[in-house]
Design an enzyme around this catalytic site. Sequence first.
Site, mmCIF file in Angstrom:
data_model
loop_
_atom_site.group_PDB
_atom_site.id
_atom_site.type_symbol
_atom_site.label_atom_id
_atom_site.label_comp_id
_atom_site.label_asym_id
_atom_site.label_seq_id
_atom_site.Cartn_x
_atom_site.Cartn_y
_atom_site.Cartn_z
ATOM 1 N N TYR A 51 0.847 -1.199 0.000
ATOM 2 C CA TYR A 51 0.000 0.000 0.000
ATOM 3 C C TYR A 51 0.874 1.237 0.000
ATOM 4 O O TYR A 51 1.847 1.309 0.760
ATOM 5 C CB TYR A 51 -0.918 0.014 1.232
ATOM 6 C CG TYR A 51 -2.350 -0.297 0.866
ATOM 7 C CD1 TYR A 51 -2.993 0.461 -0.109
ATOM 8 C CD2 TYR A 51 -3.032 -1.335 1.466
ATOM 9 C CE1 TYR A 51 -4.299 0.179 -0.470
ATOM 10 C CE2 TYR A 51 -4.337 -1.620 1.109
ATOM 11 C CZ TYR A 51 -4.972 -0.855 0.140
ATOM 12 O OH TYR A 51 -6.249 -1.131 -0.220
ATOM 13 N N GLU A 53 -0.515 4.873 -0.574
ATOM 14 C CA GLU A 53 -1.262 6.114 -0.843
ATOM 15 C C GLU A 53 -0.340 7.320 -0.727
ATOM 16 O O GLU A 53 0.456 7.410 0.223
ATOM 17 C CB GLU A 53 -2.416 6.296 0.146
ATOM 18 C CG GLU A 53 -3.609 5.428 -0.162
ATOM 19 C CD GLU A 53 -3.661 4.218 0.738
ATOM 20 O OE1 GLU A 53 -2.569 3.711 1.105
ATOM 21 O OE2 GLU A 53 -4.775 3.787 1.061
ATOM 22 N N ASP A 197 -6.519 13.226 -25.353
ATOM 23 C CA ASP A 197 -6.638 11.834 -24.903
ATOM 24 C C ASP A 197 -5.943 10.970 -25.949
ATOM 25 O O ASP A 197 -6.505 10.671 -27.010
ATOM 26 C CB ASP A 197 -8.117 11.463 -24.767
ATOM 27 C CG ASP A 197 -8.303 10.024 -24.308
ATOM 28 O OD1 ASP A 197 -7.341 9.237 -24.407
ATOM 29 O OD2 ASP A 197 -9.422 9.681 -23.884
ATOM 30 N N THR A 223 -3.695 5.508 -22.042
ATOM 31 C CA THR A 223 -3.577 4.205 -21.402
ATOM 32 C C THR A 223 -2.215 3.634 -21.781
ATOM 33 O O THR A 223 -1.618 4.025 -22.788
ATOM 34 C CB THR A 223 -4.679 3.237 -21.876
ATOM 35 O OG1 THR A 223 -4.764 3.304 -23.290
ATOM 36 C CG2 THR A 223 -6.015 3.594 -21.272
ATOM 37 N N LYS A 226 -2.298 -0.090 -24.830
ATOM 38 C CA LYS A 226 -2.738 -0.191 -26.235
ATOM 39 C C LYS A 226 -1.488 -0.170 -27.120
ATOM 40 O O LYS A 226 -0.664 -1.073 -27.013
ATOM 41 C CB LYS A 226 -3.727 0.940 -26.538
ATOM 42 C CG LYS A 226 -5.013 0.858 -25.693
ATOM 43 C CD LYS A 226 -6.058 1.848 -26.152
ATOM 44 C CE LYS A 226 -7.377 1.679 -25.433
ATOM 45 N NZ LYS A 226 -7.496 2.488 -24.208
ATOM 46 N N ARG A 232 -1.974 -3.010 -18.269
ATOM 47 C CA ARG A 232 -3.220 -2.241 -18.250
ATOM 48 C C ARG A 232 -3.065 -1.089 -17.264
ATOM 49 O O ARG A 232 -2.592 -1.268 -16.146
ATOM 50 C CB ARG A 232 -4.393 -3.112 -17.800
ATOM 51 C CG ARG A 232 -4.606 -4.338 -18.654
ATOM 52 C CD ARG A 232 -5.993 -4.885 -18.485
ATOM 53 N NE ARG A 232 -6.928 -4.076 -19.239
ATOM 54 C CZ ARG A 232 -7.116 -4.164 -20.555
ATOM 55 N NH1 ARG A 232 -6.451 -5.039 -21.276
ATOM 56 N NH2 ARG A 232 -7.979 -3.373 -21.160
HETATM 57 N N1 DSN Z 1 -12.151 0.167 -24.666
HETATM 58 C C1 DSN Z 1 -11.279 1.116 -25.320
HETATM 59 C C2 DSN Z 1 -11.266 0.908 -26.780
HETATM 60 O O1 DSN Z 1 -11.453 -0.204 -27.200
HETATM 61 O O2 DSN Z 1 -11.060 1.846 -27.528
HETATM 62 C C3 DSN Z 1 -11.591 2.494 -24.961
HETATM 63 O O3 DSN Z 1 -11.738 2.605 -23.587
#
Ligand code: DSN
Length: 415
Positions: A51, A53, A197, A223, A226, A232
């Site tokens: 933990y 925080e 974004d 994120t 990707k 993740r």
């Molecule tokens: N789920 C993602 C996507 O597939 O683009 C976006 O959050």
Amino acid sequence: MPWPTINDDDVTRLVANETERQNTGLQLIASENFASPAVMEATGSVFTNKYSEGYPGKRYYGGNQVVDQVEDLARQRICELFGADHANVQPHSGANANMAVYHALLEPGDTVLGLSLDHGGHLTHGSPVNASGLIYNFVGYRVSDSDERIEIEEVAALAHEHKPKLIVTGATAYPRIIEPEPFRKVADEVGALLMFDAAHIAGLIAGGAHPNPVPYCDVVTFTTHKTLRGPRGGCILTTAELAGAIDKAVFPGQQGGPQEHSIAAKAVAFAEASTDEFKTYARQIVSNAEALAAALAGEGFRLVSGGTDNHLMLLDLRPFDEELTGKEAQIVLDEAGITLNRNSIPDDPRSPFVTSGLRIGTPAVTTQGMREPEMAEIARLIASTLRQRNDAAAVAGIREEVRALCEPFAPYPQV
Ligand code: DSN
């Protein structure tokens, strides 16, 4: 060590089954990728037990001497990679990152411009069913009727009309480059803050295949799993001026304990993304997408906006077969071992649950080493499956062709 002596055959079997699915099928979901063994090792490390925080040097619990170093390492690596003043690597996801930014920069009811979900935006860009749309007054801009691209003139007109406090750009289903500089100009004209974004394209930016929005934006979110090919999770980059407000909005504003095992894995992924090999990878993602789009057009599909210059394409199924829905196509392609998702196309006459389109991405197949010849083969397999969708034996035969195509490219052959 007194660990419980359960032999969890059920989960072991399910992990093996999922590995087999990933090794033997085509993973064409534009937001997915294959993480490296080093990323997965860090994700499964002892940092999961801690933990922490707070932030490095300012924690609420003891024992964070090592955690502080790993979180600092992740922050330094991503700031260097993107040329950012400050990074917050704690968001558990892209949605959390976006909501933390809104929490930091806005009051409930403030006006924000964002790309409409049905034209390629994200739920957190103001969808009425998402907290972003419930708490803030989002106004959606759309792609143009003529070429299905974002028109900065429309964004500017809406900005001047609605005077947003924040302009959000970036997308989840938009196949073209988004130039950050014109958005900065519009934001400055109306005194708005600018957020990009970059969830989908963070890896393309890191690899130099797309323009870096950091020099033009107040905040960049993304994120890490990707195109960036990490664990993740989410990340926020911001200016020194906004650093304190962003950190406060993530913790204690939105989240509790950070997931330091994911943060350790983010540090690994950020190092991987700074290599020359990753630059080659990012360029190849785009080359593969171009090749796949051209081959699909040759099979009779219409490409939204006429093609792609990133990692994904949107197919309009109607010219291929007026009766075929995105939903039906997704299901039968999954049976053939070709995994992708149905997606609304701009002004889709069908509901978002049914759709007239498919979204197809190349990050995962590029990671496993597929190149232009395999893209042509994938297009043939997709078209062939959809043409024979009512013939179970033919679909089963294509599943075997997919298995054979994937065999030399298995991402986790050792498992
Ligand atoms: N789920 C993602 C996507 O597939 O683009 C976006 O959050």
